[in-house]
Design an enzyme around this catalytic site. Structure first.
Site, PDB file in Angstrom:
ATOM      1  N   LYS A 166       2.148   5.594 -10.073  1.00 38.31           N
ATOM      2  CA  LYS A 166       1.249   4.801  -9.557  1.00 38.31           C
ATOM      3  C   LYS A 166       2.340   3.690  -8.813  1.00 38.31           C
ATOM      4  O   LYS A 166       2.465   2.392  -9.223  1.00 38.31           O
ATOM      5  CB  LYS A 166       0.695   3.888 -10.936  1.00 38.31           C
ATOM      6  CG  LYS A 166      -0.289   2.614 -10.400  1.00 38.31           C
ATOM      7  CD  LYS A 166      -1.783   3.434  -9.793  1.00 38.31           C
ATOM      8  CE  LYS A 166      -2.717   2.116  -9.307  1.00 38.31           C
ATOM      9  NZ  LYS A 166      -3.839   2.746  -8.790  1.00 38.31           N
TER      10      LYS A 166
ATOM     11  N   ASP B 208      -1.174  12.165 -20.986  1.00 39.42           N
ATOM     12  CA  ASP B 208      -2.096  12.137 -21.982  1.00 39.42           C
ATOM     13  C   ASP B 208      -3.616  12.209 -21.275  1.00 39.42           C
ATOM     14  O   ASP B 208      -4.298  13.250 -21.828  1.00 39.42           O
ATOM     15  CB  ASP B 208      -1.824  10.880 -22.938  1.00 39.42           C
ATOM     16  CG  ASP B 208      -2.919  10.975 -23.889  1.00 39.42           C
ATOM     17  OD1 ASP B 208      -3.111  11.907 -24.610  1.00 39.42           O
ATOM     18  OD2 ASP B 208      -3.667   9.822 -24.041  1.00 39.42           O
TER      19      ASP B 208
ATOM     20  N   TYR C 196       4.476   4.511 -24.335  1.00 37.21           N
ATOM     21  CA  TYR C 196       4.216   4.894 -25.993  1.00 37.21           C
ATOM     22  C   TYR C 196       5.293   4.523 -26.588  1.00 37.21           C
ATOM     23  O   TYR C 196       5.163   4.349 -27.922  1.00 37.21           O
ATOM     24  CB  TYR C 196       4.152   6.254 -25.851  1.00 37.21           C
ATOM     25  CG  TYR C 196       2.751   7.057 -25.684  1.00 37.21           C
ATOM     26  CD1 TYR C 196       1.947   6.671 -24.659  1.00 37.21           C
ATOM     27  CD2 TYR C 196       2.167   8.060 -26.687  1.00 37.21           C
ATOM     28  CE1 TYR C 196       0.604   7.516 -24.736  1.00 37.21           C
ATOM     29  CE2 TYR C 196       0.947   8.559 -26.631  1.00 37.21           C
ATOM     30  CZ  TYR C 196       0.196   8.384 -25.515  1.00 37.21           C
ATOM     31  OH  TYR C 196      -0.939   8.775 -25.357  1.00 37.21           O
TER      32      TYR C 196
ATOM     33  N   ASP D 157      -5.988  15.973 -20.939  1.00 37.90           N
ATOM     34  CA  ASP D 157      -7.640  15.950 -21.447  1.00 37.90           C
ATOM     35  C   ASP D 157      -8.513  16.365 -20.308  1.00 37.90           C
ATOM     36  O   ASP D 157      -9.231  17.148 -20.607  1.00 37.90           O
ATOM     37  CB  ASP D 157      -7.881  14.857 -22.153  1.00 37.90           C
ATOM     38  CG  ASP D 157      -7.641  14.712 -23.645  1.00 37.90           C
ATOM     39  OD1 ASP D 157      -6.895  15.424 -24.006  1.00 37.90           O
ATOM     40  OD2 ASP D 157      -8.377  14.100 -24.377  1.00 37.90           O
TER      41      ASP D 157
ATOM     42  N   ASP E 277      -4.773   7.894 -10.016  1.00 35.77           N
ATOM     43  CA  ASP E 277      -6.390   7.470  -9.907  1.00 35.77           C
ATOM     44  C   ASP E 277      -6.906   8.734  -9.075  1.00 35.77           C
ATOM     45  O   ASP E 277      -7.748   9.368  -9.259  1.00 35.77           O
ATOM     46  CB  ASP E 277      -6.699   5.935  -9.477  1.00 35.77           C
ATOM     47  CG  ASP E 277      -5.976   5.652  -8.199  1.00 35.77           C
ATOM     48  OD1 ASP E 277      -4.966   6.008  -7.968  1.00 35.77           O
ATOM     49  OD2 ASP E 277      -6.185   4.509  -7.712  1.00 35.77           O
TER      50      ASP E 277
HETATM   51  C1  IPM Z   1      -2.021  14.239 -27.386  1.00 33.89           C
HETATM   52  C2  IPM Z   1      -2.609  13.124 -28.361  1.00 33.89           C
HETATM   53  C3  IPM Z   1      -1.458  12.243 -28.999  1.00 33.89           C
HETATM   54  C4  IPM Z   1      -1.042  11.414 -27.778  1.00 33.89           C
HETATM   55  C5  IPM Z   1      -2.252  11.197 -30.027  1.00 33.89           C
HETATM   56  C6  IPM Z   1      -2.725  11.867 -31.103  1.00 33.89           C
HETATM   57  C7  IPM Z   1      -1.038  10.247 -30.476  1.00 33.89           C
HETATM   58  O1  IPM Z   1      -3.749  12.433 -27.826  1.00 33.89           O
HETATM   59  O2  IPM Z   1      -1.223  14.945 -27.962  1.00 33.89           O
HETATM   60  O3  IPM Z   1      -2.491  13.996 -26.309  1.00 33.89           O
HETATM   61  O4  IPM Z   1      -1.718  10.521 -27.264  1.00 33.89           O
HETATM   62  O5  IPM Z   1      -0.115  12.073 -27.395  1.00 33.89           O
HETATM   63 MG    MG Z   2      -4.169  13.218 -25.864  1.00 36.12          MG
END
Ligand code: IPM
Ligand code: MG
Length: 359
Positions: free
Chosen positions: A191, A247, A141, A251, A223
């Site tokens: 990885k 990230d 990032y 999710d 993975d």
């Molecule tokens: C998160 C979000 C952020 C990230 C974005 C909005 C920059 O997806 O906090 O997970 O990628 O870190």
């Molecule tokens: Mg995110």
């Protein structure tokens, strides 16, 4: 001494969910002896509209001064065409890096009442309680060089995946310390079969593990970790990984619980000062319609009270209030199953305040 809380509502549903957080905090100030002062500043698209920048200097300064920060969400389609450096997301990324909030804690807890809301079978997810520790201020990032340029007449995009040993070590320590307070197992995700930066990651985690003999450390390729999260998520307790893998996996872990609308997060610096955010984004499709689930934000408030403000009893009380509204069958659209009646954002805030008052 009065502690200062900075609210950064941001974009999309951010202002609606942060408004419920402000109501809950005001209630605690008035009724629970909590000594806080709230203020508000602009970030993300809202800041771009007002000042031309996603992270105005005044906001950054207020964030530096605050004892804790609560952020709603940033981003929306109206700003998608802006160059990378001017996008709303830069506001969030700038806060993380300027305040050195390197340790991102993302719990994924399945409330028993919501087992039916998960897209996985109830028996696979019931009782789920995972904590992902994501490195938040390094990795791909932030790595340099980065950009899009012409190379031999061909447009080429590039980023750099880089971690130094101290960066890995400090987030590793947070993960081991966290594991000590939970089930004493830690899975480090990398990885290392392909990427040298994660070979170093694995080495550092192994070295640290000698200092935490009680914690059982395992390693998993990213993975496989993605697959295992949906196959048998309850095998995990604490996971630690880099910025981008974290990230993605967070999710995935969030969705196991049925709704990303339920999940809080904390981003901490080395002293425990932090910024707290719901894991969900700005959800522009439902913004301004009183449909958003405020519970992830309210659970983020609970984390903030506990981790940065030293207010453990009010944090516990707020978490109990959220549990009791769920037990009473209150649902926003994202966590309702067919036939259940649905509350709006404001009404869910009312329900939580009533549950706080009832304790
Ligand atoms: C998160 C979000 C952020 C990230 C974005 C909005 C920059 O997806 O906090 O997970 O990628 O870190
Ligand atoms: Mg995110």
């Amino acid at each position: 001494m009065t502690q200062e809380v900075l609210l950064l509502p941001g974009d999309g549903i951010g202002p609606e969910v942060t408004a419920q957080a402000a109501r809950v905090l005001d209630w605690m100030i008035d009724n629970a002896g909590v000594d806080l002062h709230l203020s508000e500043a602009l970030v993300g698209g809202a800041a771009i509209e007002a000042t031309g920048e996603p992270l105005p200097e005044g906001t950054l300064e207020a964030a530096r001064q605050a004892d804790a920060i609560l952020l709603g969400a940033v981003g929306g389609p109206q700003w998608d065409a802006l160059p990378m450096a001017q996008r709303p997301e830069k506001g969030l990324l700038g806060l993380r890096s300027e305040l050195d909030l390197f340790a991102n804690l993302r719990p994924a807890i399945l409330y028993p009442e919501l087992a039916e809301a998960s897209s996985l079978k109830a028996e696979v997810v019931s009782g789920l309680d995972i904590l992902i520790v994501r490195e938040l201020t390094g990795g791909i990032y932030f790595g340099q060089p980065r950009g899009i340029e012409e190379r031999d007449g061909v447009r080429t995009g590039f980023n750099t995946y880089v971690y130094s040993e101290p960066e890995i070590e400090r987030v590793g320590r947070v993960a081991f310390e966290t594991a000590m307070k939970r089930g004493k197992t830690l899975c480090s995700v990398d990885k290392a079969n392909v990427l040298e930066v994660t070979v170093l990651w694995r080495e550092v985690m192994n070295r640290l593990s000698a200092e935490y003999p009680e914690v059982e450390l395992t390693h998993m390729y990213v993975d496989n970790a993605a697959m295992q999260l949906v196959r048998n998520p309850k095998q995990f307790d604490v996971m630690v990984t880099g910025n981008m893998f974290g990230d993605i996996l967070s999710d995935c872990a969030a969705m196991l619980t049925g709704s990303i609308g339920m999940l809080p997060s904390a981003s901490l610096d080395v002293n425990g000062k932090g910024m707290y955010e719901p894991v969900h984004g700005s959800a522009p499709d439902i913004a301004g319609q009183d449909k958003a689930n405020p519970l992830a934000t309210l659970l983020s408030v609970a984390m903030m009270l506990r981790h940065s403000l030293g207010l453990t009893a009010p944090a516990d009380r707020l978490e109990r209030a959220v549990q009791s509204v769920l037990a009473d069958g209150h649902r926003t659209g994202d966590i309702a199953t067919a036939g259940e009646s649905v509350l709006g954002t404001q009404a869910m805030g009312d329900a939580v305040i009533a549950a706080l008052a009832a304790q």
